[in-house]
Design a protein around this motif. Structure first.
Motif, PDB file in Angstrom:
ATOM      1  N   PRO A  84       5.496  -1.749 -37.362  1.00  0.00           N
ATOM      2  CA  PRO A  84       6.119  -2.586 -36.347  1.00  0.00           C
ATOM      3  C   PRO A  84       7.234  -1.670 -35.495  1.00  0.00           C
ATOM      4  O   PRO A  84       7.227  -0.600 -36.028  1.00  0.00           O
ATOM      5  CB  PRO A  84       7.017  -4.063 -36.179  1.00  0.00           C
ATOM      6  CG  PRO A  84       7.464  -3.305 -37.805  1.00  0.00           C
ATOM      7  CD  PRO A  84       6.634  -2.625 -38.582  1.00  0.00           C
ATOM      8  N   THR A  85       7.531  -2.106 -33.944  1.00  0.00           N
ATOM      9  CA  THR A  85       8.154  -1.143 -33.520  1.00  0.00           C
ATOM     10  C   THR A  85       9.442  -1.530 -32.674  1.00  0.00           C
ATOM     11  O   THR A  85       9.038  -3.430 -32.123  1.00  0.00           O
ATOM     12  CB  THR A  85       7.181  -0.386 -32.173  1.00  0.00           C
ATOM     13  OG1 THR A  85       7.081  -1.883 -31.459  1.00  0.00           O
ATOM     14  CG2 THR A  85       6.154   0.162 -32.730  1.00  0.00           C
ATOM     15  N   ASN A  86      10.230  -1.652 -32.520  1.00  0.00           N
ATOM     16  CA  ASN A  86      11.566  -2.279 -32.465  1.00  0.00           C
ATOM     17  C   ASN A  86      12.086  -1.843 -31.867  1.00  0.00           C
ATOM     18  O   ASN A  86      12.222  -0.621 -31.100  1.00  0.00           O
ATOM     19  CB  ASN A  86      12.111  -3.180 -33.677  1.00  0.00           C
ATOM     20  CG  ASN A  86      12.543  -1.904 -35.102  1.00  0.00           C
ATOM     21  OD1 ASN A  86      13.244  -1.251 -34.140  1.00  0.00           O
ATOM     22  ND2 ASN A  86      12.050  -2.326 -35.871  1.00  0.00           N
ATOM     23  N   HIS A  89      16.294  -0.365 -34.454  1.00  0.00           N
ATOM     24  CA  HIS A  89      16.060  -0.625 -35.238  1.00  0.00           C
ATOM     25  C   HIS A  89      16.373  -1.940 -35.715  1.00  0.00           C
ATOM     26  O   HIS A  89      16.661  -2.711 -37.017  1.00  0.00           O
ATOM     27  CB  HIS A  89      17.017   0.198 -36.188  1.00  0.00           C
ATOM     28  CG  HIS A  89      16.415   2.128 -36.215  1.00  0.00           C
ATOM     29  ND1 HIS A  89      15.606   1.769 -37.334  1.00  0.00           N
ATOM     30  CD2 HIS A  89      16.765   2.465 -35.380  1.00  0.00           C
ATOM     31  CE1 HIS A  89      15.071   3.615 -36.935  1.00  0.00           C
ATOM     32  NE2 HIS A  89      15.600   3.644 -36.247  1.00  0.00           N
ATOM     33  N   ASN A  90      16.480  -2.763 -34.655  1.00  0.00           N
ATOM     34  CA  ASN A  90      16.424  -4.486 -35.114  1.00  0.00           C
ATOM     35  C   ASN A  90      15.010  -4.896 -35.320  1.00  0.00           C
ATOM     36  O   ASN A  90      14.582  -5.614 -34.492  1.00  0.00           O
ATOM     37  CB  ASN A  90      17.338  -4.840 -34.045  1.00  0.00           C
ATOM     38  CG  ASN A  90      17.313  -6.631 -34.131  1.00  0.00           C
ATOM     39  OD1 ASN A  90      16.970  -7.224 -34.962  1.00  0.00           O
ATOM     40  ND2 ASN A  90      18.574  -6.879 -33.765  1.00  0.00           N
ATOM     41  N   LYS A  91      15.050  -5.596 -36.310  1.00  0.00           N
ATOM     42  CA  LYS A  91      13.933  -5.745 -36.642  1.00  0.00           C
ATOM     43  C   LYS A  91      13.098  -7.509 -36.637  1.00  0.00           C
ATOM     44  O   LYS A  91      11.772  -7.890 -37.153  1.00  0.00           O
ATOM     45  CB  LYS A  91      13.828  -5.712 -38.333  1.00  0.00           C
ATOM     46  CG  LYS A  91      13.525  -4.772 -39.225  1.00  0.00           C
ATOM     47  CD  LYS A  91      14.257  -4.175 -40.639  1.00  0.00           C
ATOM     48  CE  LYS A  91      13.468  -3.027 -41.133  1.00  0.00           C
ATOM     49  NZ  LYS A  91      14.915  -2.643 -40.802  1.00  0.00           N
ATOM     50  N   LYS A  92      14.926  -8.049 -35.896  1.00  0.00           N
ATOM     51  CA  LYS A  92      14.148  -9.095 -35.692  1.00  0.00           C
ATOM     52  C   LYS A  92      13.608  -9.554 -33.951  1.00  0.00           C
ATOM     53  O   LYS A  92      13.372 -10.084 -32.844  1.00  0.00           O
ATOM     54  CB  LYS A  92      15.735 -10.663 -34.899  1.00  0.00           C
ATOM     55  CG  LYS A  92      15.714 -10.456 -37.163  1.00  0.00           C
ATOM     56  CD  LYS A  92      16.901 -11.413 -37.072  1.00  0.00           C
ATOM     57  CE  LYS A  92      17.275 -11.677 -38.004  1.00  0.00           C
ATOM     58  NZ  LYS A  92      18.631 -12.534 -38.031  1.00  0.00           N
ATOM     59  N   LYS A  93      13.574  -7.822 -33.345  1.00  0.00           N
ATOM     60  CA  LYS A  93      13.315  -7.636 -32.145  1.00  0.00           C
ATOM     61  C   LYS A  93      12.154  -6.961 -32.099  1.00  0.00           C
ATOM     62  O   LYS A  93      12.571  -5.609 -31.146  1.00  0.00           O
ATOM     63  CB  LYS A  93      14.403  -6.808 -31.461  1.00  0.00           C
ATOM     64  CG  LYS A  93      15.961  -8.219 -30.457  1.00  0.00           C
ATOM     65  CD  LYS A  93      16.732  -7.427 -30.000  1.00  0.00           C
ATOM     66  CE  LYS A  93      18.070  -8.141 -30.039  1.00  0.00           C
ATOM     67  NZ  LYS A  93      19.119  -7.422 -28.955  1.00  0.00           N
ATOM     68  N   ILE A  94      10.984  -7.521 -32.231  1.00  0.00           N
ATOM     69  CA  ILE A  94       9.699  -6.507 -32.063  1.00  0.00           C
ATOM     70  C   ILE A  94       9.032  -7.211 -30.979  1.00  0.00           C
ATOM     71  O   ILE A  94       8.871  -7.610 -30.385  1.00  0.00           O
ATOM     72  CB  ILE A  94       9.081  -7.626 -33.661  1.00  0.00           C
ATOM     73  CG1 ILE A  94       9.107  -7.323 -34.353  1.00  0.00           C
ATOM     74  CG2 ILE A  94       7.550  -6.559 -33.779  1.00  0.00           C
ATOM     75  CD1 ILE A  94       9.663  -5.876 -35.246  1.00  0.00           C
ATOM     76  N   VAL A  95       8.914  -5.340 -30.355  1.00  0.00           N
ATOM     77  CA  VAL A  95       8.393  -5.188 -28.754  1.00  0.00           C
ATOM     78  C   VAL A  95       6.517  -4.596 -29.731  1.00  0.00           C
ATOM     79  O   VAL A  95       6.262  -4.212 -28.011  1.00  0.00           O
ATOM     80  CB  VAL A  95       9.351  -4.346 -28.059  1.00  0.00           C
ATOM     81  CG1 VAL A  95      10.295  -5.344 -28.025  1.00  0.00           C
ATOM     82  CG2 VAL A  95       9.682  -2.828 -28.847  1.00  0.00           C
ATOM     83  N   HIS A  97       3.361  -2.840 -31.656  1.00  0.00           N
ATOM     84  CA  HIS A  97       3.106  -1.587 -33.356  1.00  0.00           C
ATOM     85  C   HIS A  97       2.841  -0.971 -33.298  1.00  0.00           C
ATOM     86  O   HIS A  97       1.542  -0.329 -32.317  1.00  0.00           O
ATOM     87  CB  HIS A  97       2.631  -3.699 -34.366  1.00  0.00           C
ATOM     88  CG  HIS A  97       1.133  -3.714 -34.150  1.00  0.00           C
ATOM     89  ND1 HIS A  97       1.207  -4.129 -32.567  1.00  0.00           N
ATOM     90  CD2 HIS A  97      -0.036  -3.062 -34.012  1.00  0.00           C
ATOM     91  CE1 HIS A  97      -0.435  -4.830 -31.951  1.00  0.00           C
ATOM     92  NE2 HIS A  97      -1.335  -3.496 -32.755  1.00  0.00           N
ATOM     93  N   GLY A 225      11.962   2.736 -34.158  1.00  0.00           N
ATOM     94  CA  GLY A 225      13.167   1.941 -33.457  1.00  0.00           C
ATOM     95  C   GLY A 225      12.567   2.974 -32.207  1.00  0.00           C
ATOM     96  O   GLY A 225      13.737   3.965 -32.185  1.00  0.00           O
TER      97      GLY A 225
END
Length: 241
Positions: A84-86, A89-95, A97, A225
């Protein structure tokens, strides 16, 4: 999956919405063109932006005091795909891949086809990805402004690669791996590790020599990130939009 250590590497992001529309900053973007996802029709999928970027420098240590050699880079390169790309580095904010992964030349970002595990000169890990336009409109607006040559926000977005790894050696004397002394003796590593930036040290030995962490062992690319923190050697995001 738990990893004993993690490290991040920052770099530039080059973006485009159409594969054939790359016409800015020819020296960098055009040479990374083949990494922009070709398996995705970016004209029809208007909710996606294709991006290509150099993610890290191999055989050279970054400003955080971390680095990898050619053998490690070759062994882990395919593990970047589908990570994923976020945002920051907030893994809950995926924007988005990662779709493609390869290597590029250190000087002009031309794609490298064959890289030897014994290569000592610096070169790039280069990645291609898609970004989701509709997931976070605020971020995407920032990404667009970062590509606008007339915007005050131009060249503000960079990429930061995060990896997990199991072990490391220590390199002393030079940020270029080929010129550094590599320490592999466990006892000497234990004595020196407190001087590493990653351990809270100043990144220099008692004799004033620069000291770095050479990542080894099992390496796991964890994703990218997007960050506002500028990359060390290049600037910003470029888009044809």
């Amino acid at each position: 999956m738990q990893h004993k250590y993690t490290a991040t590497f920052e770099f530039e992001v080059n973006a485009c919405n159409e594969i054939a529309g790359i016409n800015v900053s020819e020296a960098n973007i055009e040479n990374l063109r083949s990494l922009v996802p070709t398996s995705v029709d970016l004209k029809k999928n208007i909710d996606l932006m294709g991006v290509a970027f150099n993610a890290a420098v191999v055989n050279e240590f970054n400003k955080n005091g971390d680095g990898i050699n050619a053998e490690t880079a070759i062994d882990c390169i395919q593990q970047f795909i589908h990570k994923p790309t976020n945002i920051e580095h907030n893994k809950k904010k995926i924007v988005g891949h990662i779709v493609n992964a390869g290597f590029s030349d250190y000087s002009d970002s031309s794609i490298l086809i064959n890289v030897d595990k014994e290569e000592k000169k610096p070169f790039h890990i280069a990645l291609g990805a898609v970004v989701y336009k509709t997931v976070d409109k605020e971020f995407f607006d920032l990404l667009e402004k970062s590509t606008d040559p007339n915007s005050k926000m131009k060249n503000t977005v960079s990429a930061s690669w995060e990896i997990g790894f199991s072990d490391y050696k220590i390199a002393v004397g030079s940020k270029n791996l080929k010129d550094a002394r590599v320490v592999s003796d466990p006892k000497e590593i234990e004595e020196l590790r407190v001087m590493l930036k990653s351990s809270g040290g100043k990144g220099v030995t008692k004799n004033g020599e620069p000291i770095y962490r050479l990542i080894t062992g099992k390496v796991y690319p964890l994703g990218i990130g997007f960050t506002l923190k500028p990359a060390a050697n290049v600037k910003g995001v470029i888009s044809d939009e």
